[in-house]
Design an enzyme around this catalytic site. Sequence first.
Site, PDB file in Angstrom:
ATOM      1  N   THR A 154       0.803  -1.217   0.000  1.00  0.00           N
ATOM      2  CA  THR A 154       0.000   0.000   0.000  1.00  0.00           C
ATOM      3  C   THR A 154       0.835   1.266   0.000  1.00  0.00           C
ATOM      4  OG1 THR A 154      -1.816  -1.116   1.143  1.00  0.00           O
ATOM      5  CG2 THR A 154      -1.770   1.276   1.295  1.00  0.00           C
ATOM      6  N   THR A 177       0.857  -4.876   4.183  1.00  0.00           N
ATOM      7  CA  THR A 177       0.567  -5.270   5.565  1.00  0.00           C
ATOM      8  C   THR A 177      -0.078  -6.640   5.703  1.00  0.00           C
ATOM      9  OG1 THR A 177      -1.569  -4.124   5.497  1.00  0.00           O
ATOM     10  CG2 THR A 177       0.332  -2.865   6.294  1.00  0.00           C
TER      11      THR A 177
END
Length: 393
Positions: free
Chosen positions: A23, A144
């Site tokens: 991200t 993540t």
Amino acid sequence: MGNVQAVTSPSEVKVLVIYTGGTIGMTPKDGVLAPEANAFVEGLRKMPMLHDEEYAKKIGLEGNNTLVLPRDSTASRGFWCSSTVEEKTITRLTKTNKRVVYTVLEYSPLLDSSNISIEDWGTIGKEIEKEYENFKGFVILHGTDTMAYTASALSFMCEHLCKPIILTGSQVPIFEMKSDGTDNLLGALLIAGQFEIPEVCLYFCKKLFRGNRVTKVNAESFDAFSSPNLDPLAVADVEISGSGWRADHTAQFHVSTELNRNVGLLRLFPGITTATVTAFLQQPMEGVVLETYGSGNAPNNRPDLLAALKEATDNEVIIMNCTQCLKGTVSASYATGQVLNDAGLISGGDMTSEAALSKLSYVLAKKELDVNAKKKMMGQDLRGEVSYGAKTN
């Protein structure tokens, strides 16, 4: 990944950043977020908090993939280290005004962390091994979703580690206004460049965790990770002070990229069938993390289920007993826990499932060991992943 070229003066420290994707560097594309190749470094170059353009020109860093933190970032950020370190030999950290000069190696192709594989862990590890003597520390930018798996795996793969390897990323892309990426990257760079922490760690939301102790607990909050059974090693503060492990420089750093793929996770649930368990434990399965109830319990009124587990361990499948609970440890306090010991399962203590799975993959790949030696190794504390046993390097 490309070649690394960065020359520093005695007033600077070098950090290697391995950008795998995730991200932190994503941009909108066709209505969804996706990583964009060859855009991350140029974006960082425009962020004064992460790059001192004037100083970069002064030392000749223009136009390449090496950037430098501004002086005020280095001087103003610090970390308070937790009491966790008291059980180990420690060395005092002192404030430093050295510049952190960091070089970014971009993974090609960039990956969403859902696409990370065992081969990618090997690629990352070998890149660190190749550049190990050239940098003070290492930062891995990672998505993540599977970051806890990568952090756990690298902690076992990196043998005789004497330098910090810090994984980080973000919940919101770094180039968006309300992003956690800037603080996460800046903190990771400062830890990697200025702290003597010879282990694989994960830095997120102002907290530094041991890499093999974390799990992702929130898909929406900036505070995405937790280390349920071990306090953070450090917490971001305003002064640079604290403690860190003393590195053992007696052995040469090595990355073990041999990992066994024949491992898996199996979660108990009420009504699970023996056929399901038996099918899961069939060859070529060699190692299983069994996620059990509470403090490591399973039904003791299911002889069929227990027999299937016993048959597998008799056939040299190593089964680790890990609790489904976020916090706590496995014990044989209940009869429903003792039956798993009797079936040949090994207690996982307070290990996360991510750590237990990657540890199995690492240990089972050691062809020079017989199954009893592997079982013994699985019961030992190798990298601080569990709260018992003697830690080995």
